[in-house]
Write a protein that holds these residues in place. Sequence first.
Motif, PDB file in Angstrom:
ATOM      1  N   GLU A   7      74.792  56.653   9.717  1.00 18.18           N
ATOM      2  CA  GLU A   7      73.620  55.868  10.094  1.00 18.18           C
ATOM      3  C   GLU A   7      73.016  55.227   8.855  1.00 18.18           C
ATOM      4  O   GLU A   7      73.238  55.682   7.731  1.00 18.18           O
ATOM      5  CB  GLU A   7      72.556  56.760  10.759  1.00 18.18           C
ATOM      6  N   HIS A   8      72.244  54.165   9.086  1.00 20.73           N
ATOM      7  CA  HIS A   8      71.491  53.563   7.991  1.00 20.73           C
ATOM      8  C   HIS A   8      70.285  54.440   7.685  1.00 20.73           C
ATOM      9  O   HIS A   8      69.876  55.276   8.495  1.00 20.73           O
ATOM     10  CB  HIS A   8      71.072  52.142   8.353  1.00 20.73           C
ATOM     11  N   ASN A   9      69.720  54.245   6.528  1.00 22.85           N
ATOM     12  CA  ASN A   9      68.715  55.168   6.006  1.00 22.85           C
ATOM     13  C   ASN A   9      67.544  55.414   6.952  1.00 22.85           C
ATOM     14  O   ASN A   9      67.064  56.548   7.081  1.00 22.85           O
ATOM     15  CB  ASN A   9      68.186  54.633   4.660  1.00 22.85           C
ATOM     16  N   ASP A  10      67.090  54.374   7.641  1.00 24.18           N
ATOM     17  CA  ASP A  10      65.929  54.516   8.534  1.00 24.18           C
ATOM     18  C   ASP A  10      66.199  55.460   9.695  1.00 24.18           C
ATOM     19  O   ASP A  10      65.278  56.105  10.212  1.00 24.18           O
ATOM     20  CB  ASP A  10      65.503  53.143   9.081  1.00 24.18           C
ATOM     21  N   GLU A  11      67.457  55.550  10.126  1.00 24.77           N
ATOM     22  CA  GLU A  11      67.818  56.387  11.262  1.00 24.77           C
ATOM     23  C   GLU A  11      68.543  57.669  10.852  1.00 24.77           C
ATOM     24  O   GLU A  11      68.808  58.529  11.683  1.00 24.77           O
ATOM     25  CB  GLU A  11      68.730  55.588  12.222  1.00 24.77           C
ATOM     26  N   SER A  69      76.929  60.615   4.937  1.00 23.30           N
ATOM     27  CA  SER A  69      76.809  59.881   6.208  1.00 23.30           C
ATOM     28  C   SER A  69      75.695  58.834   6.199  1.00 23.30           C
ATOM     29  O   SER A  69      75.390  58.254   7.235  1.00 23.30           O
ATOM     30  CB  SER A  69      76.588  60.846   7.389  1.00 23.30           C
ATOM     31  N   ASN A  70      75.091  58.585   5.051  1.00 21.30           N
ATOM     32  CA  ASN A  70      74.048  57.559   4.934  1.00 21.30           C
ATOM     33  C   ASN A  70      74.710  56.257   4.477  1.00 21.30           C
ATOM     34  O   ASN A  70      75.176  56.152   3.344  1.00 21.30           O
ATOM     35  CB  ASN A  70      72.982  58.004   3.932  1.00 21.30           C
ATOM     36  N   LEU A  71      74.741  55.272   5.361  1.00 19.81           N
ATOM     37  CA  LEU A  71      75.437  54.019   5.071  1.00 19.81           C
ATOM     38  C   LEU A  71      74.792  53.228   3.938  1.00 19.81           C
ATOM     39  O   LEU A  71      75.451  52.378   3.323  1.00 19.81           O
ATOM     40  CB  LEU A  71      75.493  53.153   6.334  1.00 19.81           C
TER      41      LEU A  71
END
Length: 353
Positions: free
Chosen positions: A236-240, A116-118
């Motif tokens: 979500e992107h890595n930061d979130e 789930s990490n874009l």
Amino acid sequence: MTEQKQANLKKEVAPYEKTELKSSIRQLINTIVPLVLLWYAAYYSLSISILLTLAIGIVASGFVIRTFIIFHDCCHQSFFKSRRANDIIGTITGVLTLVPYQQWKNSHAIHHATSSNLDKRGVGDLWILTVDEYAASSKWTKLAYRLYRHPLVMFGLGPIGVFMVQYRFNRKGAKRKERLNTYLTNILIVALYALLIWAIGWKAFLLVQGPIFYLSGVLGIWLFYVQHQFEDSYFEHNDEWSYVKAAVDGSSYYKLPKVLQWMTGNIGYHHVHHLSPKVPNYYLEEAHKATPPLHKATTITIKESLESLKFRLWDETGGKFVSFREVRGRLKQSSRAHKAAKRSTTRPSLQGK
């Protein structure tokens, strides 16, 4: 979900991160023995009816899936306490399911760490594009992606492409231990199949093993697909990105009838598995029932899971999977708006005339 709640959730599941030798041995016996007997029964039935052979093959393919779940637990070192025992049984069950143990173990570990990490897609997962990425892609990339995501390709050609081709070769940059295990797996598969062909003939072998291999491959890909491809999934992107949210919100609870749940080694409790891969398959249901927050995971029935076939692209704006049809209309509107804006900027000004 706050970080403290996430930590507490993992603690609640931790007591189930234990292997029980008797349960593991029992599962080996009630999986491998029926698989061997069913295979022989399918061969014996060739002299009676090919339809009977296919019927037995369907049941046998379920036991191949169950064998794969044992293999899967060995990859997570959750089937036995001994690493060596996991490696040995994992390699043997890998031969039976046509999957190289070390290769899959390593790529699957990456899948768990990046699910789930874009920003970390591409290893141990399915090819997923976002709506914006698809819109910005070349026509050839779009065509390749549409073919890849088409059910006839994914589930029709997928078993052959994945199990007969992809898994027979080492990954780029694979370390020596992984490479050697892939070679060993291939040699053992050839030796096993050669022995069976010598014993019963190549025609009988194909009539028995062909349907079992193909159907179990289709079912395996389907299970992997539906566990993460549901409408309100989580990306979500890595930061979130959050590991726990990816497990609970990005993995489904695939609610199956008891017989199918047993046959698939409780892998329908995929949200529990992603939260805590060290929980062996025979404790997944118990961990789910004993942990109320996990009851909020997306529950999907067989009927509802069929809807996932239309999900093709991840819509970051809406936070859900969408179909090509939904995106097509949106892209047409965007294209018309872009052309209109371009015409307005290139239209000559009337001022000063």
